[in-house]
Design a protein around this motif. Structure first.
Motif, short mmCIF file in Angstrom:
data_model
loop_
_atom_site.label_atom_id
_atom_site.label_comp_id
_atom_site.label_asym_id
_atom_site.label_seq_id
_atom_site.Cartn_x
_atom_site.Cartn_y
_atom_site.Cartn_z
N TYR B 63 40.68 41.58 56.55
CA TYR B 63 40.30 40.29 55.98
C TYR B 63 39.17 40.44 54.97
CZ TYR B 63 42.93 36.70 58.42
OH TYR B 63 43.91 35.85 58.84
N GLY B 64 38.02 40.93 55.45
CA GLY B 64 36.87 41.02 54.57
C GLY B 64 37.09 42.00 53.43
N GLY B 65 37.92 43.02 53.68
CA GLY B 65 38.17 44.00 52.64
C GLY B 65 39.38 43.65 51.80
N ALA B 66 40.56 43.90 52.36
CA ALA B 66 41.77 43.85 51.55
C ALA B 66 42.06 42.46 51.02
CB ALA B 66 42.94 44.37 52.37
N ILE B 67 42.14 41.47 51.91
CA ILE B 67 42.58 40.14 51.48
C ILE B 67 41.57 39.52 50.54
CG2 ILE B 67 43.10 37.83 52.30
CD1 ILE B 67 44.34 38.99 54.73
N MET B 68 40.28 39.68 50.85
CA MET B 68 39.29 39.02 50.00
C MET B 68 39.15 39.71 48.65
SD MET B 68 38.85 36.46 51.53
CE MET B 68 37.84 35.69 50.29
N VAL B 69 39.39 41.03 48.63
CA VAL B 69 39.41 41.69 47.32
C VAL B 69 40.55 41.14 46.48
CG1 VAL B 69 39.96 43.88 46.22
CG2 VAL B 69 38.22 43.78 47.96
N LEU B 70 41.69 40.90 47.12
CA LEU B 70 42.83 40.30 46.41
C LEU B 70 42.45 38.93 45.85
CD1 LEU B 70 45.71 41.30 46.02
CD2 LEU B 70 46.37 39.94 47.97
N PHE B 71 41.81 38.10 46.70
CA PHE B 71 41.40 36.77 46.25
C PHE B 71 40.43 36.87 45.07
CE2 PHE B 71 43.00 34.89 50.18
CZ PHE B 71 43.42 33.67 49.73
N LEU B 72 39.40 37.70 45.25
CA LEU B 72 38.39 37.81 44.18
C LEU B 72 39.01 38.32 42.89
CD1 LEU B 72 35.31 39.21 46.09
CD2 LEU B 72 35.50 37.05 44.92
N PHE B 73 39.94 39.27 43.05
CA PHE B 73 40.61 39.83 41.88
C PHE B 73 41.37 38.75 41.13
CE2 PHE B 73 44.01 42.38 39.92
CZ PHE B 73 43.22 43.28 39.25
N ILE B 74 42.10 37.92 41.85
CA ILE B 74 42.88 36.86 41.21
C ILE B 74 41.94 35.83 40.58
CG2 ILE B 74 44.53 35.02 41.62
CD1 ILE B 74 45.71 37.76 41.78
N ILE B 75 40.85 35.50 41.28
CA ILE B 75 39.92 34.50 40.73
C ILE B 75 39.30 35.01 39.43
CG2 ILE B 75 37.74 33.34 41.15
CD1 ILE B 75 38.56 33.28 44.11
N MET B 76 38.90 36.28 39.45
CA MET B 76 38.33 36.85 38.22
C MET B 76 39.38 36.90 37.11
SD MET B 76 35.20 38.03 38.92
CE MET B 76 34.19 38.58 40.26
N LEU B 77 40.60 37.22 37.49
CA LEU B 77 41.67 37.37 36.51
C LEU B 77 41.98 36.03 35.85
CD1 LEU B 77 43.53 39.74 35.71
CD2 LEU B 77 45.22 38.77 37.24
N LEU B 78 42.04 34.96 36.64
CA LEU B 78 42.38 33.66 36.08
C LEU B 78 41.21 33.08 35.29
CD1 LEU B 78 44.37 32.01 38.97
CD2 LEU B 78 45.19 33.34 37.06
N ASN B 79 39.98 33.40 35.71
CA ASN B 79 38.79 32.95 34.99
C ASN B 79 38.82 31.44 34.77
OD1 ASN B 79 36.40 33.10 33.74
ND2 ASN B 79 37.23 33.73 31.76
N LEU B 80 38.86 30.69 35.86
CA LEU B 80 38.95 29.24 35.78
C LEU B 80 37.63 28.66 35.30
CD1 LEU B 80 40.69 28.64 39.18
CD2 LEU B 80 41.74 28.71 36.95
N ARG B 81 37.71 27.74 34.41
CA ARG B 81 36.50 27.05 33.95
C ARG B 81 36.91 25.75 33.30
NH1 ARG B 81 33.20 30.50 30.44
NH2 ARG B 81 33.86 32.19 31.78
N GLY B 82 35.93 24.89 33.06
CA GLY B 82 36.18 23.65 32.36
C GLY B 82 37.10 22.73 33.14
N LYS B 83 38.21 22.37 32.54
CA LYS B 83 39.06 21.36 33.15
C LYS B 83 39.81 21.91 34.36
CE LYS B 83 43.40 22.03 30.65
NZ LYS B 83 44.09 22.54 31.82
#
Lengths: 111, 279
Positions: B63-83
């Motif tokens: 959980y703390g390693g594999a799954i959350m790295v996946l989440f963080l990776f996707i969040i960084m990749l999408l780079n959500l901001r603004g709207k």
């Protein structure tokens, strides 16, 4: 000083403490699923709920002096990993089509 | 249980609650993911308190390693901001959903507290502590009331097979006070029972479909022949890697293999979903 003895009764964790904690975290995850519109955070809330269920499994396993609950929690973790992989792939797909990950953008299946 | 174990329970419990609330309150998904990692660490601590050492490690690794790295990776990749971030204003469904969540928690708490009676738990603890004193005093002075001593030995056990702080609570009280040693002793006892064939299916341990037919394993898959002898001087088995893996390859082998197939299918599905075009 009655409250000191009452506090002492509740101070040491019992199975009920773990069950209540797990119920609380489950409800927090449930509220997160209902409230948040960002699909990634909705998935995080689902992970939260899966974790609270794991806690219940392990608390009951300890209470019964058996380890079947540990195996179930292990399977839940494996399923959560699989779910996270597929869900995040879907999120990427949605982002490509809609330029956003809000679940409000995904209402075609509703009608 | 002493002082430190409950203290750490409360630390981890409030940490888990606080970080869970932070996960659903934070606006930026990156902060949500980071607090979720802290939450998983709190859960790992709770697993350790429940003697589930293997699962605590798996919790941090998977959980703390594999799954959350996946989440963080996707969040960084999408780079959500603004709207793409949620609007920072009050909405009425926040209140409605919170009320629904609180109601659900009240319902769960009512279900738990209708089964638990903390006064009985306190009484059992007081009785246990009293009996420990009686038995210890009897070991020193030899001059005690026989009836009282007998009742106390029935509760806490003979001094030479002493298991510190063990209360055999029945289901309605949900208290289950037991030290680490008591859990392990009880678990080893059950393993021996099963090995000797005296465990009943009603105890839920390794039942076979036909109760008259004995359930035999090939020698390579036999569980610990004498659990106490595996690690001399230490009977620490409960919640460690060995018994969990023994159960995975013995009794739960089919779900285990199905999980492997599920993981394989999800990997293939994720690749196909994330590819721009499948040719």
């Amino acid at each position: 000083m009655a409250w000191v003895s009452t506090l002492g009764t509740y101070w040491e964790p019992t199975l009920a403490h773990f069950l209540l904690l797990s119920a609380a975290v489950f409800c927090i995850g449930l509220v997160g699923v209902m409230v948040r519109r960002n699909a990634i955070i909705v998935f995080m809330s689902i992970e939260l709920m899966l974790n609270s269920v794991n806690l219940t499994f392990i608390a009951f396993a300890r209470y019964r002096f058996e380890m079947d609950g540990h195996v179930f929690a292990f399977f839940v973790m494996a399923v959560a990993a699989a779910e996270a992989a597929v869900a995040l792939a879907i999120v990427i797909h949605v982002f490509r089509h809609k330029r956003g990950v809000s679940v409000d953008d995904l209402q075609e299946l509703k009608y | 249980m002493g002082f430190w174990e409950p203290l750490f329970f409360w630390i981890f419990a409030f940490g888990a609650l606080a970080t869970s609330c932070a996960v659903i309150v934070m606006r930026n998904p990156l902060y949500c993911a980071l607090t979720l990692i802290a939450d998983f660490f709190c859960f790992a601590g709770l697993y350790v308190l429940l003697s589930a050492h293997f699962l605590a490690v798996v919790q941090i690794l998977v959980y703390g390693g594999a799954i959350m790295v996946l989440f963080l990776f996707i969040i960084m990749l999408l780079n959500l901001r603004g709207k793409n971030l949620e609007p920072n204003r009050f909405q009425i469904h926040y209140v409605l959903a919170s009320i629904a969540g609180v109601l659900m928690f009240v319902f769960a708490g009512w279900a738990i507290f209708s089964a638990v009676d903390m006064e009985t738990v306190a009484e059992e603890r007081a009785q246990y502590a009293e009996c420990v004193e009686v038995v210890e005093e009897a070991a020193e002075t030899e001059a005690v009331d026989d009836a009282e001593y007998g009742a106390c030995v029935a509760l806490v056990g003979e001094p030479d097979e002493w298991v510190p702080h063990r209360v055999d609570s029945q289901i309605p009280n949900l208290s289950a006070d037991a030290s680490e040693e008591a859990v392990e002793e009880e678990y080893v006892h059950r393993l021996r029972q099963w090995k000797a064939g005296t465990a009943t299916p009603a105890e839920g341990k390794y039942p076979s479909f036909d109760p008259d037919r004995t359930f035999e394993l090939p020698p390579s898959l036999e569980p610990d022949p004498e659990p106490a002898d595996v690690v001399p001087g230490r009977e620490g088995l409960y919640g460690t890697f060995k018994p969990v893996s023994m159960m995975l390859v013995n009794r739960f082998v089919i779900p285990f293999e199905l999980t492997a197939i599920l993981l394989l299918a999800s990997i293939v599905g994720a690749v196909i979903l994330a590819k721009r075009r499948v040719t």
